[in-house]
Design a protein around this motif. Structure first.
Motif, PDB file in Angstrom:
ATOM      1  N   SER A  16     -11.518   3.346   1.602  1.00 33.19           N
ATOM      2  CA  SER A  16     -12.728   2.295   1.269  1.00 33.19           C
ATOM      3  C   SER A  16     -13.815   3.109   0.674  1.00 33.19           C
ATOM      4  O   SER A  16     -14.723   2.430   0.125  1.00 33.19           O
ATOM      5  N   ALA A  17     -14.132   4.299   0.981  1.00 38.60           N
ATOM      6  CA  ALA A  17     -14.983   5.052   0.426  1.00 38.60           C
ATOM      7  C   ALA A  17     -15.250   5.321  -1.018  1.00 38.60           C
ATOM      8  O   ALA A  17     -16.225   5.279  -1.659  1.00 38.60           O
ATOM      9  N   SER A  18     -14.193   4.960  -1.564  1.00 37.99           N
ATOM     10  CA  SER A  18     -13.818   4.986  -2.863  1.00 37.99           C
ATOM     11  C   SER A  18     -13.613   3.639  -3.581  1.00 37.99           C
ATOM     12  O   SER A  18     -13.299   3.720  -4.941  1.00 37.99           O
ATOM     13  N   ILE A  19     -14.040   2.528  -2.779  1.00 39.35           N
ATOM     14  CA  ILE A  19     -13.786   1.294  -3.346  1.00 39.35           C
ATOM     15  C   ILE A  19     -15.115   0.490  -3.381  1.00 39.35           C
ATOM     16  O   ILE A  19     -15.993   0.662  -2.606  1.00 39.35           O
TER      17      ILE A  19
ATOM     18  N   LEU B 290      -3.825  -6.604   1.084  1.00 38.21           N
ATOM     19  CA  LEU B 290      -5.339  -6.672   1.538  1.00 38.21           C
ATOM     20  C   LEU B 290      -5.286  -5.994   2.579  1.00 38.21           C
ATOM     21  O   LEU B 290      -6.667  -5.294   3.036  1.00 38.21           O
ATOM     22  N   SER B 291      -4.464  -5.694   3.212  1.00 37.26           N
ATOM     23  CA  SER B 291      -4.373  -4.804   4.605  1.00 37.26           C
ATOM     24  C   SER B 291      -4.776  -3.388   4.107  1.00 37.26           C
ATOM     25  O   SER B 291      -4.962  -2.599   5.076  1.00 37.26           O
ATOM     26  N   PHE B 292      -4.751  -3.135   3.011  1.00 36.01           N
ATOM     27  CA  PHE B 292      -5.074  -1.697   2.543  1.00 36.01           C
ATOM     28  C   PHE B 292      -6.520  -1.271   2.946  1.00 36.01           C
ATOM     29  O   PHE B 292      -6.975  -0.081   3.084  1.00 36.01           O
ATOM     30  N   LEU B 293      -7.458  -2.523   2.870  1.00 33.83           N
ATOM     31  CA  LEU B 293      -8.722  -2.100   3.346  1.00 33.83           C
ATOM     32  C   LEU B 293      -9.112  -2.540   4.758  1.00 33.83           C
ATOM     33  O   LEU B 293     -10.212  -2.361   5.198  1.00 33.83           O
ATOM     34  N   THR B 294      -8.289  -2.962   5.446  1.00 31.16           N
ATOM     35  CA  THR B 294      -8.305  -3.447   6.685  1.00 31.16           C
ATOM     36  C   THR B 294      -7.780  -2.470   8.011  1.00 31.16           C
ATOM     37  O   THR B 294      -7.924  -2.473   9.037  1.00 31.16           O
ATOM     38  N   ASN B 295      -6.497  -1.691   7.566  1.00 33.15           N
ATOM     39  CA  ASN B 295      -5.957  -0.646   8.297  1.00 33.15           C
ATOM     40  C   ASN B 295      -7.014   0.530   8.589  1.00 33.15           C
ATOM     41  O   ASN B 295      -7.929   0.691   8.007  1.00 33.15           O
ATOM     42  N   ASN B 296      -6.592   1.250   9.628  1.00 33.86           N
ATOM     43  CA  ASN B 296      -7.397   2.505   9.954  1.00 33.86           C
ATOM     44  C   ASN B 296      -7.495   3.457   8.636  1.00 33.86           C
ATOM     45  O   ASN B 296      -8.611   4.097   8.296  1.00 33.86           O
TER      46      ASN B 296
ATOM     47  N   PRO C 281       0.855  -1.408   0.032  1.00 34.58           N
ATOM     48  CA  PRO C 281      -0.034   0.088  -0.089  1.00 34.58           C
ATOM     49  C   PRO C 281       0.653   1.201  -0.077  1.00 34.58           C
ATOM     50  O   PRO C 281       0.435   2.211  -0.596  1.00 34.58           O
ATOM     51  N   ASN C 282       1.931   1.283   0.484  1.00 35.36           N
ATOM     52  CA  ASN C 282       2.929   2.501   0.376  1.00 35.36           C
ATOM     53  C   ASN C 282       3.324   2.923  -0.872  1.00 35.36           C
ATOM     54  O   ASN C 282       3.741   3.960  -1.015  1.00 35.36           O
ATOM     55  N   GLN C 283       3.010   2.126  -1.977  1.00 36.24           N
ATOM     56  CA  GLN C 283       3.197   2.149  -3.334  1.00 36.24           C
ATOM     57  C   GLN C 283       2.454   3.058  -3.942  1.00 36.24           C
ATOM     58  O   GLN C 283       2.595   3.746  -4.766  1.00 36.24           O
ATOM     59  N   LEU C 284       1.365   3.256  -3.276  1.00 37.92           N
ATOM     60  CA  LEU C 284      -0.004   3.795  -4.138  1.00 37.92           C
ATOM     61  C   LEU C 284       0.179   5.257  -4.286  1.00 37.92           C
ATOM     62  O   LEU C 284      -0.248   5.789  -5.221  1.00 37.92           O
ATOM     63  N   GLY C 285       0.576   5.867  -3.182  1.00 35.31           N
ATOM     64  CA  GLY C 285       0.844   7.408  -3.188  1.00 35.31           C
ATOM     65  C   GLY C 285      -0.417   7.981  -3.200  1.00 35.31           C
ATOM     66  O   GLY C 285      -1.285   7.756  -2.512  1.00 35.31           O
ATOM     67  N   SER C 286      -0.822   9.130  -4.136  1.00 38.67           N
ATOM     68  CA  SER C 286      -2.034   9.548  -4.390  1.00 38.67           C
ATOM     69  C   SER C 286      -2.972   9.096  -5.331  1.00 38.67           C
ATOM     70  O   SER C 286      -3.629   9.773  -5.970  1.00 38.67           O
ATOM     71  N   LEU C 287      -2.553   7.748  -5.888  1.00 33.01           N
ATOM     72  CA  LEU C 287      -3.358   7.269  -6.811  1.00 33.01           C
ATOM     73  C   LEU C 287      -4.972   7.324  -6.637  1.00 33.01           C
ATOM     74  O   LEU C 287      -5.632   7.926  -7.790  1.00 33.01           O
TER      75      LEU C 287
ATOM     76  N   THR D 238     -11.896 -10.456   8.643  1.00 32.54           N
ATOM     77  CA  THR D 238     -11.436  -9.531   7.675  1.00 32.54           C
ATOM     78  C   THR D 238     -12.268  -9.203   6.591  1.00 32.54           C
ATOM     79  O   THR D 238     -12.584  -8.038   6.340  1.00 32.54           O
ATOM     80  N   MET D 239     -12.772 -10.252   5.966  1.00 29.45           N
ATOM     81  CA  MET D 239     -14.028 -10.215   5.017  1.00 29.45           C
ATOM     82  C   MET D 239     -15.109  -9.737   5.232  1.00 29.45           C
ATOM     83  O   MET D 239     -15.654  -8.577   4.857  1.00 29.45           O
ATOM     84  N   ASN D 240     -15.475  -9.938   6.478  1.00 29.37           N
ATOM     85  CA  ASN D 240     -16.962  -9.423   6.770  1.00 29.37           C
ATOM     86  C   ASN D 240     -16.886  -7.938   7.289  1.00 29.37           C
ATOM     87  O   ASN D 240     -17.765  -7.039   7.108  1.00 29.37           O
ATOM     88  N   GLY D 241     -15.586  -7.459   7.802  1.00 30.24           N
ATOM     89  CA  GLY D 241     -15.446  -6.140   8.121  1.00 30.24           C
ATOM     90  C   GLY D 241     -15.291  -5.347   7.005  1.00 30.24           C
ATOM     91  O   GLY D 241     -15.747  -4.165   6.781  1.00 30.24           O
ATOM     92  N   ILE D 242     -14.833  -5.838   5.516  1.00 28.94           N
ATOM     93  CA  ILE D 242     -14.813  -5.291   4.374  1.00 28.94           C
ATOM     94  C   ILE D 242     -16.069  -5.258   3.805  1.00 28.94           C
ATOM     95  O   ILE D 242     -16.791  -4.192   3.390  1.00 28.94           O
TER      96      ILE D 242
END
Length: 329
Positions: A156-159, A143-149, A111-117, A179-183
């Protein structure tokens, strides 16, 4: 809208744009029309090498050929080319009762590679915004991109969709119920792609079955959270409703789940994505604009005003009388 609706939200756009690859894409769309599909999303995939800007140290570790390819590639131009071809397809298939939508799938390893994508993809000032935004994690860290704070609050608002590579075993990470149910509680749909099962390889079939059953098991049997798409790069890999239902039955799903995965759940994803593009904070928009897009607004006595869909206002007799009185005064 018509009562019959059938969705395929993942028809891949070719990585290498050639006359042959574009012709194959059109052939796939024609096949979907023959199979009674009504809503189709053309999917543009973004790999980490396409959006990640390497540091100086990382550039030094790259070969000259890799550096040259990175310097020559421009993500903005690539997306503009995609939208150009999409608009041509939209015009061509407009008369065939096939509604086309744009989708981007971002493959995430770190996820650190995403920048402002995602900020750039969803910027209101961006003239070319995708109807659907999906992510494809390449590792547990992805996958942690959708599970971290951070992911829970802003990203997640844009996914709209979480998808996986069903042609390969998940890269050493196992999906968990929590994890999946939280997503999925955030409205994100989990996608199952069936095209890999037709690669005529027993190994690919085993990978699909193993991965798909793991997803279904972690998503409470997929009743409200899963969608099914083709992910087909060839027209020979797409299937009609009955064949897809047979695949879902083989995965252990019951018949009452089929329609939700083929119709209601995909339409819910489209609704979520279109609201993000055409409304203010997903609160004000007409449903017909979301599903039918702007092409049929004139036929429905609707028009777009400041990005919102409203009924065309006609002066009635009382309005005319009041206006005449004001003029006399």
């Amino acid at each position: 809208m018509t009562n019959h609706m059938q969705c395929d939200l993942n028809v891949p756009f070719p990585h290498e744009i050639t006359p042959e690859s574009l012709k194959q894409l059109e052939l796939t769309l024609y096949t979907l029309i023959e199979l009674n599909y009504t809503h189709v999303a053309i999917n543009k995939s973004l790999t980490p090498t396409m959006y990640h800007q390497p540091s100086k140290k990382q550039k030094q570790q790259m070969t000259q050929q890799q550096q040259k390819q990175k310097d020559q590639y421009n993500l903005k131009n690539d997306l503009e080319i995609f939208f150009k071809h999409f608009k041509e397809l939209e015009i061509k298939f407009n008369s065939r009762n096939l509604k086309l939508f744009t989708r981007v799938t971002v493959e995430i390893d770190d996820p650190n590679q995403l920048g402002s994508l995602f900020i750039n993809l969803n910027a209101p000032s961006n003239p070319n915004r995708f109807d659907l935004v999906a992510i494809l994690p390449l590792s547990e860290k992805g996958l942690s991109f959708l599970t971290n704070n951070n992911g829970a609050s802003s990203n997640s608002a844009s996914i709209d969709i979480l998808t996986f590579d069903y042609s390969n075993y998940f890269n050493g990470f196992h999906l968990k119920h929590k994890t999946m149910n939280g997503i999925t509680r955030r409205g994100i749909k989990i996608e199952i792609l069936y095209a890999s099962i037709f690669n005529m390889s027993n190994q690919s079939n085993l990978k699909f079955v193993n991965n798909a059953k793991q997803v279904v098991r972690c998503c409470r049997k997929g009743i409200k959270t899963c969608i099914v798409s083709s992910g087909a790069k060839k027209n020979t890999n797409v299937r009609g409703k009955i064949a897809v239902e047979s695949i879902l039955s083989f995965l252990g799903l019951k018949s009452d789940v089929y329609s939700r995965m083929l119709k209601q759940n995909p339409l819910s994803s489209l609704l979520n994505g279109r609201l993000r593009v055409n409304s203010y904070q997903q609160t004000i928009v007409s449903g017909i604009d979301v599903m039918e897009k702007n092409i049929v607004l004139e036929n429905e006595d609707l028009e777009t005003v400041n990005g919102f869909v409203v009924a065309k206002r006609e002066l009635d007799e009382t309005d005319e009388e009041q206006s005449n009185k004001k003029q006399k005064i």
